[in-house]
Design a protein around this motif. Structure first.
Motif, PDB file in Angstrom:
ATOM      1  N   TYR A 168       0.750  -1.207   0.020  1.00  0.00           N
ATOM      2  CA  TYR A 168      -0.093   0.040  -0.145  1.00  0.00           C
ATOM      3  C   TYR A 168       0.728   1.235   0.062  1.00  0.00           C
ATOM      4  N   SER A 169       0.379   2.429  -1.015  1.00  0.00           N
ATOM      5  CA  SER A 169       1.155   3.617  -1.067  1.00  0.00           C
ATOM      6  C   SER A 169       1.020   4.246   0.458  1.00  0.00           C
ATOM      7  N   GLY A 170       1.945   5.289   0.739  1.00  0.00           N
ATOM      8  CA  GLY A 170       1.679   6.100   1.622  1.00  0.00           C
ATOM      9  C   GLY A 170       3.062   6.079   2.510  1.00  0.00           C
ATOM     10  N   LEU A 171       3.256   7.112   3.304  1.00  0.00           N
ATOM     11  CA  LEU A 171       4.592   7.560   3.914  1.00  0.00           C
ATOM     12  C   LEU A 171       5.211   6.537   4.669  1.00  0.00           C
ATOM     13  N   LEU A 172       4.191   5.721   5.527  1.00  0.00           N
ATOM     14  CA  LEU A 172       4.747   4.634   6.291  1.00  0.00           C
ATOM     15  C   LEU A 172       5.589   3.557   5.515  1.00  0.00           C
ATOM     16  N   SER A 173       5.131   3.237   4.301  1.00  0.00           N
ATOM     17  CA  SER A 173       5.689   2.366   3.437  1.00  0.00           C
ATOM     18  C   SER A 173       7.039   2.664   2.991  1.00  0.00           C
ATOM     19  N   THR A 174       7.243   3.831   3.035  1.00  0.00           N
ATOM     20  CA  THR A 174       8.857   4.084   2.603  1.00  0.00           C
ATOM     21  C   THR A 174       9.904   3.957   3.503  1.00  0.00           C
ATOM     22  N   ILE A 175       9.412   3.711   4.855  1.00  0.00           N
ATOM     23  CA  ILE A 175      10.757   3.277   5.814  1.00  0.00           C
ATOM     24  C   ILE A 175      10.770   1.908   6.222  1.00  0.00           C
ATOM     25  N   LYS A 176      11.980   1.337   6.370  1.00  0.00           N
ATOM     26  CA  LYS A 176      12.183  -0.011   6.747  1.00  0.00           C
ATOM     27  C   LYS A 176      11.752  -0.534   8.259  1.00  0.00           C
ATOM     28  N   THR A 177      10.269  -0.850   8.237  1.00  0.00           N
ATOM     29  CA  THR A 177      10.114  -1.316   9.572  1.00  0.00           C
ATOM     30  C   THR A 177      10.212  -2.813   9.822  1.00  0.00           C
ATOM     31  N   ASN A 178      10.038  -3.424  10.851  1.00  0.00           N
ATOM     32  CA  ASN A 178      10.393  -4.910  10.935  1.00  0.00           C
ATOM     33  C   ASN A 178       9.314  -5.731  10.388  1.00  0.00           C
ATOM     34  N   ASN A 179       8.000  -4.936   9.842  1.00  0.00           N
ATOM     35  CA  ASN A 179       7.212  -5.913   9.227  1.00  0.00           C
ATOM     36  C   ASN A 179       7.605  -5.877   7.866  1.00  0.00           C
ATOM     37  N   ARG A 180       7.875  -7.238   7.434  1.00  0.00           N
ATOM     38  CA  ARG A 180       8.408  -7.562   6.045  1.00  0.00           C
ATOM     39  C   ARG A 180       7.680  -8.791   5.683  1.00  0.00           C
ATOM     40  N   MET A 181       6.316  -8.992   6.197  1.00  0.00           N
ATOM     41  CA  MET A 181       5.657 -10.009   5.664  1.00  0.00           C
ATOM     42  C   MET A 181       5.428 -10.248   4.110  1.00  0.00           C
ATOM     43  N   LEU A 182       5.064  -9.016   3.474  1.00  0.00           N
ATOM     44  CA  LEU A 182       4.886  -8.927   2.092  1.00  0.00           C
ATOM     45  C   LEU A 182       6.215  -9.426   1.176  1.00  0.00           C
ATOM     46  N   ASN A 183       7.237  -8.822   1.744  1.00  0.00           N
ATOM     47  CA  ASN A 183       8.381  -9.296   1.109  1.00  0.00           C
ATOM     48  C   ASN A 183       8.928 -10.639   1.011  1.00  0.00           C
ATOM     49  N   THR A 184       8.562 -11.174   2.465  1.00  0.00           N
ATOM     50  CA  THR A 184       8.581 -12.677   2.399  1.00  0.00           C
ATOM     51  C   THR A 184       7.873 -13.510   1.515  1.00  0.00           C
ATOM     52  N   LEU A 185       6.630 -13.156   1.445  1.00  0.00           N
ATOM     53  CA  LEU A 185       5.589 -13.866   0.592  1.00  0.00           C
ATOM     54  C   LEU A 185       6.061 -13.658  -0.774  1.00  0.00           C
ATOM     55  N   ALA A 186       6.572 -12.736  -1.140  1.00  0.00           N
ATOM     56  CA  ALA A 186       6.901 -12.316  -2.609  1.00  0.00           C
ATOM     57  C   ALA A 186       8.248 -13.174  -2.863  1.00  0.00           C
ATOM     58  N   SER A 187       9.138 -13.182  -1.665  1.00  0.00           N
ATOM     59  CA  SER A 187      10.467 -13.962  -2.088  1.00  0.00           C
ATOM     60  C   SER A 187       9.958 -15.274  -2.365  1.00  0.00           C
ATOM     61  N   ILE A 188       9.078 -15.944  -1.526  1.00  0.00           N
ATOM     62  CA  ILE A 188       8.862 -17.538  -1.508  1.00  0.00           C
ATOM     63  C   ILE A 188       8.039 -17.651  -2.942  1.00  0.00           C
ATOM     64  N   PHE A 189       7.292 -16.665  -3.629  1.00  0.00           N
ATOM     65  CA  PHE A 189       6.724 -16.936  -4.809  1.00  0.00           C
ATOM     66  C   PHE A 189       7.535 -17.022  -5.787  1.00  0.00           C
ATOM     67  N   ALA A 190       8.658 -15.975  -5.732  1.00  0.00           N
ATOM     68  CA  ALA A 190       9.771 -16.065  -6.628  1.00  0.00           C
ATOM     69  C   ALA A 190      10.474 -17.324  -6.596  1.00  0.00           C
ATOM     70  N   ASP A 191      10.877 -17.849  -5.260  1.00  0.00           N
ATOM     71  CA  ASP A 191      11.460 -19.182  -5.271  1.00  0.00           C
ATOM     72  C   ASP A 191      10.606 -20.328  -5.806  1.00  0.00           C
ATOM     73  N   GLU A 192       9.349 -20.547  -5.585  1.00  0.00           N
ATOM     74  CA  GLU A 192       8.423 -21.698  -6.174  1.00  0.00           C
ATOM     75  C   GLU A 192       8.229 -21.393  -7.847  1.00  0.00           C
ATOM     76  N   ASN A 193       8.554 -20.279  -8.089  1.00  0.00           N
ATOM     77  CA  ASN A 193       8.285 -20.113  -9.666  1.00  0.00           C
ATOM     78  C   ASN A 193       9.815 -20.006 -10.418  1.00  0.00           C
ATOM     79  N   ASP A 194      10.880 -20.314  -9.632  1.00  0.00           N
ATOM     80  CA  ASP A 194      12.020 -20.276 -10.594  1.00  0.00           C
ATOM     81  C   ASP A 194      12.274 -19.015 -10.777  1.00  0.00           C
TER      82      ASP A 194
END
Length: 277
Positions: free
Chosen positions: A136-162
């Protein structure tokens, strides 16, 4: 060794309780930093981003958190490692234990961990769009918080799809970034990257690459809205982060890309890193 609030400890000695707010609520932020030739690369940029992020999250910044203090704590941690560099450092700041959603205090703890890293860019690098969830767009998304679930799921998707990486999109279906960095596309003499208002991380290397392109009279840089369709129409695509610098993309869906300009920018960025600019 791990630096926990200024004390060098083994992993076994670090005492994080079940009430740790970084664990329970993602109530923390972090910086990923590269150490090269005993230098903290782009340290001032990392430091000021860290300070700005802490202020945004209403954390109480300790008086001793000066540029020089944190740099020395980082290097002291690196010197405690027997391996040779370059090194990857993660500096984490999180609110101290206590409270539920409302914290008992805004005071923070910090933790610095370092490890040797040898990152080599890949000659073949394929990406695609991750569509399951939005960044989601917005100022909070521009900083590196500890909540990286979206990045984790996207990385799993990448791994599963070569795939090597995935493009994240926002609620307007606009390109935001990739799972582990910022993204740039090149079409003719125009180089585009998603604007911060799209929800992308305010990346340090992103800023440095924008500076390099701005000084180059052959290209125009635009921080703007980008659709996934524009990636497919691009001449070149590359991604950036603090550790790898620049990684050129060679394939997106059925489209193959040139890599000439991206590789030239990588060489320019590498010069800045070595020079310590």
């Amino acid at each position: 060794m791990i630096n926990f609030n200024g004390k060098l400890l083994s992993k076994e000695q670090v005492q994080l309780t079940s009430d740790n707010r970084g664990f329970k609520y993602g109530d923390g932020i972090f910086e990923t930093i590269k150490i090269l030739n005993n230098k903290v690369i782009f340290w001032e940029d990392h430091y000021f981003r860290l300070m700005a992020s802490m202020r945004m999250l209403r954390m109480k910044i300790p008086m001793e958190f000066t540029l020089e203090f944190l740099e020395e704590e980082i290097m002291r941690t690196v010197r405690s490692i027997e391996e040779t560099g370059p090194f990857r450092v993660r500096l984490n700041a999180f609110r101290k234990d206590g409270g539920l959603y409302t914290p008992e205090t805004n005071e923070i703890s910090f933790l610095i961990e370092a490890s040797a890293v040898q990152y080599n860019t890949k000659e073949s690098y394929e990406i695609d769009v991750f569509k399951d969830f939005y960044n989601y767009s917005g100022l909070l998304s521009t900083i590196k918080t500890n909540n990286r679930m979206l990045n984790t799921l996207a990385s799993i998707f990448a791994d599963e799809n070569d795939l090597d990486n995935c493009v994240l999109v926002n609620e307007r279906k606009g390109v935001v970034e990739v799972a582990n960095g910022n993204i740039f596309i090149i079409k003719g003499a125009v180089i585009k990257t998603p604007a911060l208002t799209e929800g992308c991380i305010k990346g340090i290397v992103r800023s440095k690459v924008i500076e390099i392109i701005t000084k180059n009279k052959d290209f125009t840089i635009e921080e703007t809205v980008i659709s996934p369709f524009e990636i497919q129409k691009a001449d070149e695509v590359f991604i950036t982060n603090a550790i790898m610098g620049i990684q050129v993309v060679t394939k997106y869906k059925k489209k193959s890309f040139n890599t000439e300009i991206g590789n030239k920018l990588f060489a320019n960025l590498k010069f800045l890193q070595i020079a310590g600019v």
